[in-house]
Motif scaffolding. Structure first.
Motif, PDB file in Angstrom:
ATOM      1  N   PRO A  56      39.904 -13.266   6.362  1.00  0.00           N
ATOM      2  CA  PRO A  56      40.984 -13.603   7.295  1.00  0.00           C
ATOM      3  C   PRO A  56      42.180 -12.657   7.264  1.00  0.00           C
ATOM      4  O   PRO A  56      42.786 -12.375   8.305  1.00  0.00           O
ATOM      5  CB  PRO A  56      41.364 -15.016   6.860  1.00  0.00           C
ATOM      6  N   THR A  57      42.518 -12.150   6.088  1.00  0.00           N
ATOM      7  CA  THR A  57      43.656 -11.235   5.968  1.00  0.00           C
ATOM      8  C   THR A  57      43.493 -10.016   6.864  1.00  0.00           C
ATOM      9  O   THR A  57      44.474  -9.510   7.426  1.00  0.00           O
ATOM     10  CB  THR A  57      43.827 -10.786   4.500  1.00  0.00           C
ATOM     11  N   TYR A  58      42.260  -9.517   7.008  1.00  0.00           N
ATOM     12  CA  TYR A  58      42.041  -8.342   7.857  1.00  0.00           C
ATOM     13  C   TYR A  58      42.437  -8.645   9.301  1.00  0.00           C
ATOM     14  O   TYR A  58      43.012  -7.793   9.997  1.00  0.00           O
ATOM     15  CB  TYR A  58      40.574  -7.921   7.829  1.00  0.00           C
ATOM     16  N   ILE A  83      30.152   2.900   9.034  1.00  0.00           N
ATOM     17  CA  ILE A  83      31.394   3.652   8.815  1.00  0.00           C
ATOM     18  C   ILE A  83      32.064   2.987   7.623  1.00  0.00           C
ATOM     19  O   ILE A  83      32.549   1.865   7.720  1.00  0.00           O
ATOM     20  CB  ILE A  83      32.306   3.622  10.054  1.00  0.00           C
ATOM     21  N   MET A  84      32.055   3.659   6.480  1.00  0.00           N
ATOM     22  CA  MET A  84      32.488   3.057   5.221  1.00  0.00           C
ATOM     23  C   MET A  84      33.919   3.460   4.880  1.00  0.00           C
ATOM     24  O   MET A  84      34.198   4.620   4.588  1.00  0.00           O
ATOM     25  CB  MET A  84      31.540   3.445   4.088  1.00  0.00           C
ATOM     26  N   LEU A  85      34.817   2.476   4.930  1.00  0.00           N
ATOM     27  CA  LEU A  85      36.193   2.678   4.492  1.00  0.00           C
ATOM     28  C   LEU A  85      36.300   2.262   3.034  1.00  0.00           C
ATOM     29  O   LEU A  85      35.736   1.248   2.629  1.00  0.00           O
ATOM     30  CB  LEU A  85      37.159   1.850   5.346  1.00  0.00           C
ATOM     31  N   ALA A  86      37.032   3.012   2.228  1.00  0.00           N
ATOM     32  CA  ALA A  86      37.184   2.686   0.810  1.00  0.00           C
ATOM     33  C   ALA A  86      37.803   1.299   0.631  1.00  0.00           C
ATOM     34  O   ALA A  86      37.504   0.591  -0.333  1.00  0.00           O
ATOM     35  CB  ALA A  86      38.024   3.739   0.108  1.00  0.00           C
ATOM     36  N   LYS A  87      38.660   0.911   1.559  1.00  0.00           N
ATOM     37  CA  LYS A  87      39.277  -0.413   1.573  1.00  0.00           C
ATOM     38  C   LYS A  87      39.805  -0.642   2.983  1.00  0.00           C
ATOM     39  O   LYS A  87      39.771   0.260   3.828  1.00  0.00           O
ATOM     40  CB  LYS A  87      40.419  -0.501   0.558  1.00  0.00           C
ATOM     41  N   PHE A  88      40.282  -1.858   3.244  1.00  0.00           N
ATOM     42  CA  PHE A  88      40.831  -2.100   4.574  1.00  0.00           C
ATOM     43  C   PHE A  88      42.147  -1.354   4.720  1.00  0.00           C
ATOM     44  O   PHE A  88      43.077  -1.535   3.946  1.00  0.00           O
ATOM     45  CB  PHE A  88      41.059  -3.590   4.829  1.00  0.00           C
ATOM     46  N   ASP A  89      42.221  -0.520   5.728  1.00  0.00           N
ATOM     47  CA  ASP A  89      43.427   0.241   6.049  1.00  0.00           C
ATOM     48  C   ASP A  89      43.639   0.068   7.546  1.00  0.00           C
ATOM     49  O   ASP A  89      42.749   0.380   8.340  1.00  0.00           O
ATOM     50  CB  ASP A  89      43.234   1.711   5.683  1.00  0.00           C
TER      51      ASP A  89
END
Length: 522
Positions: free
Chosen positions: A259-261, A235-241
């Motif tokens: 770690p930020t995620y 499942i490919m997200l363009a960026k972390f959302d």
């Protein structure tokens, strides 16, 4: 003879049902394994039509998309060398990379075409195409007339597959050369060590939630390679959302992040066990994970984050165990050397360290790169006479309550502070500061000092900066660590500067505060 091309290995692991989903985008588009194979074949045929020599470089600076992954695979299939470039790089950086690597093909976003075409032309590159996030740009149009069947070019394991430029915080960026063998050995090892193979053997199919960039080792050579070899759906997200992650986690089994995620997931009060009901593995890397984050995540979800350690030059080296019988996952450590990977700690005088002693991390194995692009002297400098790569990291094996074969990193050798002749390791002090009330995180740096050479300083992120008592930090530390390690100044800030992968940029902090003890006189 067996084809050593990494794509040949990946193709051999494709699921039997090629019409099953390979990639699902965050917007709900679906690509089958057959779609991916055919599309990469079409692009590979276009690349082959350009008449490039074997090993020619293909430089790519585009936004994340399934087509970007297909371009990478096509480059390998065509026997060329993939050169991913961070989308944050600006003109001066790109000018250096293109002149140094001399790519034969450059692919960029449509918005940057005019700028990149000028830089590419100056570097002698004749082929510049574009690729957008939504199947737009000239690349796909160029490839469209070509057949989708393509015989993957034969390559030996020692042949070059990719070049990754390091961040260059201590000098001009170096191009780490990775071979097909480097990529294959690491992917095969992780397939077993992280449980992908055992899931397949049990008749289950993993689902990877992919939120990382595709221009970096973590997102491309760890996450995407893992899915390819596992026959897993991505499942490919363009960026972390955050909203998208919460929506897709219950449908996933594996998540890899920086770690930020994890701190952003924990910032959502509703996030908890219900989101992780199908998850079997959370992995964190690319930057140190705070022990407090590790603890909070386990309390909130029942899942223990797996921390690991790797580099652009080596892909993955060390990992906390996935299987409980190998041992526990311990916050603050990066675990045990991966099978087939050698890790040793050496003193500055070349003698080996004992358990618990801090030393320089050196590694060797089939995953370790052969050297830096067009930098033979730098390559010789970074390898020991007996063939071990000097990582530049500093750490120790074992410790209180930690198995003797587990590695704990304490920082980069360039971050080592020598104050009054004493060695100070920033991570040790950061560990004490991060446990103090009101502290979110900290960064300890060395600043020029007229008496001590370098003085220890701490930059602290507080939940309430205006009300934070900086003096309390030094007061508390004086009762816990040697006086020469206690920061002589504490700066309180709202956040720390980070690069695209979440690593704290201590070079920026050193520059910002460099005149604290030795102000420039006008």
């Amino acid at each position: 003879m067996k084809n050593g091309n990494f794509y040949s290995l990946a193709e051999s692991r494709f699921p039997a049902d090629l019409d099953s989903t390979c990639i699902e985008t965050g917007e709900g588009a679906f690509y089958t394994w057959r779609d991916m194979h055919r599309a990469s074949g079409r692009i590979a045929n276009w690349l082959a039509s350009l008449g490039l020599e074997a090993g020619a470089r293909v430089a790519v600076q585009v936004e994340k998309s399934p087509e970007c992954l297909m371009l990478y695979l096509a480059t390998l299939r065509a026997g060329l060398v993939y050169l991913p470039l961070n989308t944050a790089y600006q003109r001066a950086e790109l000018e250096y990379f293109l002149k140094d690597a001399e790519p034969s093909v450059v692919v960029c976003t449509p918005a940057r075409f005019d700028e990149i075409r000028q830089l590419a032309s100056a570097a002698g590159c004749r082929h510049v195409e574009t690729l957008g996030e939504r199947r737009d740009g000239t690349l796909l149009a160029r490839a469209a007339p070509f057949q989708d069947a393509f015989a993957t070019a034969r390559r030996a394991a020692r042949d070059l597959a990719a070049i990754l430029y390091t961040s260059g915080t201590t000098g001009r960026s170096k191009g780490a050369m990775l071979t097909h063998g480097n990529l294959a050995s690491n992917a095969l090892t992780l397939d077993e060590f992280w449980g992908f193979k055992s899931e397949r053997d049990a008749g289950r199919r993993d689902v990877l939630l992919h939120a990382l960039p595709l221009f970096h080792v973590h997102g491309l050579f760890v996450a995407s390679h893992a899915a390819l070899l596992a026959g897993a759906k991505t499942i490919m997200l363009a960026k972390f959302d955050l909203a998208a992650a919460l929506r897709h986690l219950p449908r996933s089994t594996v998540f890899m992040g920086v770690p930020t995620y994890y701190t952003r997931l924990l910032s959502e009060p509703a996030f908890g066990r219900q989101h992780c009901r199908s998850m079997r593995l959370f992995i964190s890397g690319s930057a140190p994970l705070l022990a407090e984050t590790h603890k909070q995540f386990e309390e909130r979800t029942g899942q223990v984050i797996l921390e690991r350690y790797g580099m652009s030059e080596t892909v993955m080296l060390v990992s906390n165990p996935y299987f409980p019988e190998r041992g526990p996952r311990i916050a603050g450590t990066v675990g045990e050397p991966l099978p087939g990977v050698g890790v040793r700690l050496m003193r500055d005088d070349g003698a080996p360290c004992t358990v618990g002693e801090i030393g320089n991390v050196q590694v060797r194995g089939p995953n370790v790169f052969p050297g830096y692009w067009r930098m033979p002297e730098k390559t010789r400098e970074e390898f020991t006479s007996d063939g071990w790569f000097r990582t530049g990291d500093v750490g120790h094996f074992g410790g209180k309550g930690i198995p003797d074969h587990y590695l704990t990193l304490v920082g980069r050798s360039k971050d080592l502070i020598i104050s009054g002749g004493y060695n100070v390791y920033p991570k040790e002090i950061e560990g004490y500061i991060d446990e103090m009330p009101g502290v979110v995180e900290s960064a300890v740096i060395g600043l020029p000092h007229p008496d001590f050479g370098e003085a220890v300083a701490a930059v602290v992120v507080s939940r309430e900066p205006a009300a934070f008592d900086a003096a309390a930090v030094t007061g508390s530390l004086k009762g816990q660590i040697a006086n020469y390690k206690v920061p002589k100044r504490v700066f309180v800030v709202a956040d720390l500067p980070r690069n695209a992968m979440g690593k704290v940029q201590k070079n920026v902090l050193r520059e910002r505060y460099k005149e604290t003890f030795t102000p420039t006189r006008g």
